[in-house]
Motif scaffolding. Structure first.
Motif, PDB file in Angstrom:
ATOM      1  N   GLU A   5      39.491 -11.202 161.196  1.00  0.00           N
ATOM      2  CA  GLU A   5      40.339  -9.761 162.051  1.00  0.00           C
ATOM      3  C   GLU A   5      39.707  -8.498 162.442  1.00  0.00           C
ATOM      4  O   GLU A   5      40.281  -7.774 162.836  1.00  0.00           O
ATOM      5  CB  GLU A   5      40.780  -9.832 160.372  1.00  0.00           C
ATOM      6  N   PHE A   6      37.590  -8.756 162.064  1.00  0.00           N
ATOM      7  CA  PHE A   6      37.671  -7.561 162.891  1.00  0.00           C
ATOM      8  C   PHE A   6      37.044  -8.427 164.812  1.00  0.00           C
ATOM      9  O   PHE A   6      35.944  -7.417 165.093  1.00  0.00           O
ATOM     10  CB  PHE A   6      36.444  -7.209 162.229  1.00  0.00           C
ATOM     11  N   CYS A   7      37.011  -9.300 164.522  1.00  0.00           N
ATOM     12  CA  CYS A   7      36.617 -10.047 165.421  1.00  0.00           C
ATOM     13  C   CYS A   7      37.438 -10.015 167.179  1.00  0.00           C
ATOM     14  O   CYS A   7      38.548  -9.851 167.030  1.00  0.00           O
ATOM     15  CB  CYS A   7      35.910 -11.488 165.688  1.00  0.00           C
ATOM     16  N   ARG A   8      36.732  -9.908 168.670  1.00  0.00           N
ATOM     17  CA  ARG A   8      37.363 -10.028 169.295  1.00  0.00           C
ATOM     18  C   ARG A   8      37.958 -11.214 169.657  1.00  0.00           C
ATOM     19  O   ARG A   8      39.453 -11.369 170.420  1.00  0.00           O
ATOM     20  CB  ARG A   8      36.339  -9.686 171.009  1.00  0.00           C
ATOM     21  N   GLU A   9      37.079 -12.074 169.983  1.00  0.00           N
ATOM     22  CA  GLU A   9      38.014 -13.579 169.913  1.00  0.00           C
ATOM     23  C   GLU A   9      39.207 -14.369 169.006  1.00  0.00           C
ATOM     24  O   GLU A   9      39.873 -15.414 168.964  1.00  0.00           O
ATOM     25  CB  GLU A   9      36.707 -15.054 169.619  1.00  0.00           C
ATOM     26  N   GLU A  11      42.685 -14.603 167.418  1.00  0.00           N
ATOM     27  CA  GLU A  11      43.896 -14.650 167.756  1.00  0.00           C
ATOM     28  C   GLU A  11      44.563 -14.261 166.639  1.00  0.00           C
ATOM     29  O   GLU A  11      45.083 -15.402 166.184  1.00  0.00           O
ATOM     30  CB  GLU A  11      44.673 -15.590 169.085  1.00  0.00           C
ATOM     31  N   ALA A  12      45.046 -13.460 165.929  1.00  0.00           N
ATOM     32  CA  ALA A  12      46.713 -13.383 164.931  1.00  0.00           C
ATOM     33  C   ALA A  12      47.472 -14.192 164.757  1.00  0.00           C
ATOM     34  O   ALA A  12      47.784 -14.698 163.676  1.00  0.00           O
ATOM     35  CB  ALA A  12      45.742 -11.763 164.593  1.00  0.00           C
ATOM     36  N   ASP A  13      48.442 -14.012 165.898  1.00  0.00           N
ATOM     37  CA  ASP A  13      49.076 -14.195 165.918  1.00  0.00           C
ATOM     38  C   ASP A  13      48.870 -15.996 165.800  1.00  0.00           C
ATOM     39  O   ASP A  13      50.137 -16.630 165.367  1.00  0.00           O
ATOM     40  CB  ASP A  13      50.041 -14.167 167.069  1.00  0.00           C
ATOM     41  N   LEU A  19      37.192 -19.499 170.876  1.00  0.00           N
ATOM     42  CA  LEU A  19      36.049 -19.933 170.963  1.00  0.00           C
ATOM     43  C   LEU A  19      36.275 -21.308 170.741  1.00  0.00           C
ATOM     44  O   LEU A  19      35.506 -22.299 170.731  1.00  0.00           O
ATOM     45  CB  LEU A  19      35.037 -19.553 170.307  1.00  0.00           C
ATOM     46  N   GLY A  20      37.197 -22.159 169.569  1.00  0.00           N
ATOM     47  CA  GLY A  20      37.720 -23.082 169.475  1.00  0.00           C
ATOM     48  C   GLY A  20      36.918 -23.216 167.336  1.00  0.00           C
ATOM     49  O   GLY A  20      36.643 -24.473 166.922  1.00  0.00           O
ATOM     50  N   LEU A  21      36.722 -22.385 167.308  1.00  0.00           N
ATOM     51  CA  LEU A  21      36.237 -22.206 166.005  1.00  0.00           C
ATOM     52  C   LEU A  21      36.541 -22.634 164.692  1.00  0.00           C
ATOM     53  O   LEU A  21      37.867 -21.419 165.094  1.00  0.00           O
ATOM     54  CB  LEU A  21      34.729 -21.189 165.948  1.00  0.00           C
ATOM     55  N   LYS A  22      36.340 -22.468 163.869  1.00  0.00           N
ATOM     56  CA  LYS A  22      37.484 -23.377 162.502  1.00  0.00           C
ATOM     57  C   LYS A  22      36.999 -21.607 161.715  1.00  0.00           C
ATOM     58  O   LYS A  22      35.616 -20.908 161.697  1.00  0.00           O
ATOM     59  CB  LYS A  22      36.441 -24.068 161.962  1.00  0.00           C
ATOM     60  N   ILE A  23      38.437 -21.246 161.568  1.00  0.00           N
ATOM     61  CA  ILE A  23      38.010 -20.050 160.804  1.00  0.00           C
ATOM     62  C   ILE A  23      37.575 -20.036 159.395  1.00  0.00           C
ATOM     63  O   ILE A  23      37.973 -20.891 159.056  1.00  0.00           O
ATOM     64  CB  ILE A  23      39.657 -19.528 160.606  1.00  0.00           C
ATOM     65  N   PRO A  24      36.658 -19.488 159.459  1.00  0.00           N
ATOM     66  CA  PRO A  24      36.025 -19.564 157.887  1.00  0.00           C
ATOM     67  C   PRO A  24      36.309 -18.510 157.119  1.00  0.00           C
ATOM     68  O   PRO A  24      36.602 -17.310 157.268  1.00  0.00           O
ATOM     69  CB  PRO A  24      34.639 -18.717 158.797  1.00  0.00           C
TER      70      PRO A  24
END
Length: 92
Positions: A5-9, A11-13, A19-24
């Motif tokens: 939620e604090f990262c530029r990468e 996409e909240a919507d 970057l294609g990473l799994k949400i930690p």
């Protein structure tokens, strides 16, 4: 609350990482790139790097991610101290 939620990468919507990473699930990500607008929606709310560090600590940031937040806040201070380029004089 998640680190994304604090990262530029983030996409909240779409709840996805550009970057294609799994949400930690924890407050850690090696590719974390903090954005000032995530900490202060209104740029006038930014007071000092210490304020941002306190916020980050409150939200649970630690280690590498906390250092990245500190660097981001320091860059914000530097960008506010820079003097904008003066417009060239046309009458000279």
């Amino acid at each position: 609350m998640i680190v994304c939620e604090f990262c530029r990468e983030y996409e909240a919507d779409g709840n996805a990482c550009r970057l294609g990473l799994k949400i930690p699930k924890a407050m850690g990500c090696r590719d974390f790139d903090p954005a000032m607008k995530q900490f202060c929606a209104n740029p006038n709310d930014f007071v000092s790097p210490e304020q941002i560090m306190q916020m980050a600590t409150y939200f649970g940031f630690k280690g590498r991610e906390l250092r990245k937040v500190g660097l981001m806040a320091a860059r914000e201070v530097e960008s506010r101290l820079e003097i904008p380029n003066a417009a060239p004089r046309l009458d000279a």
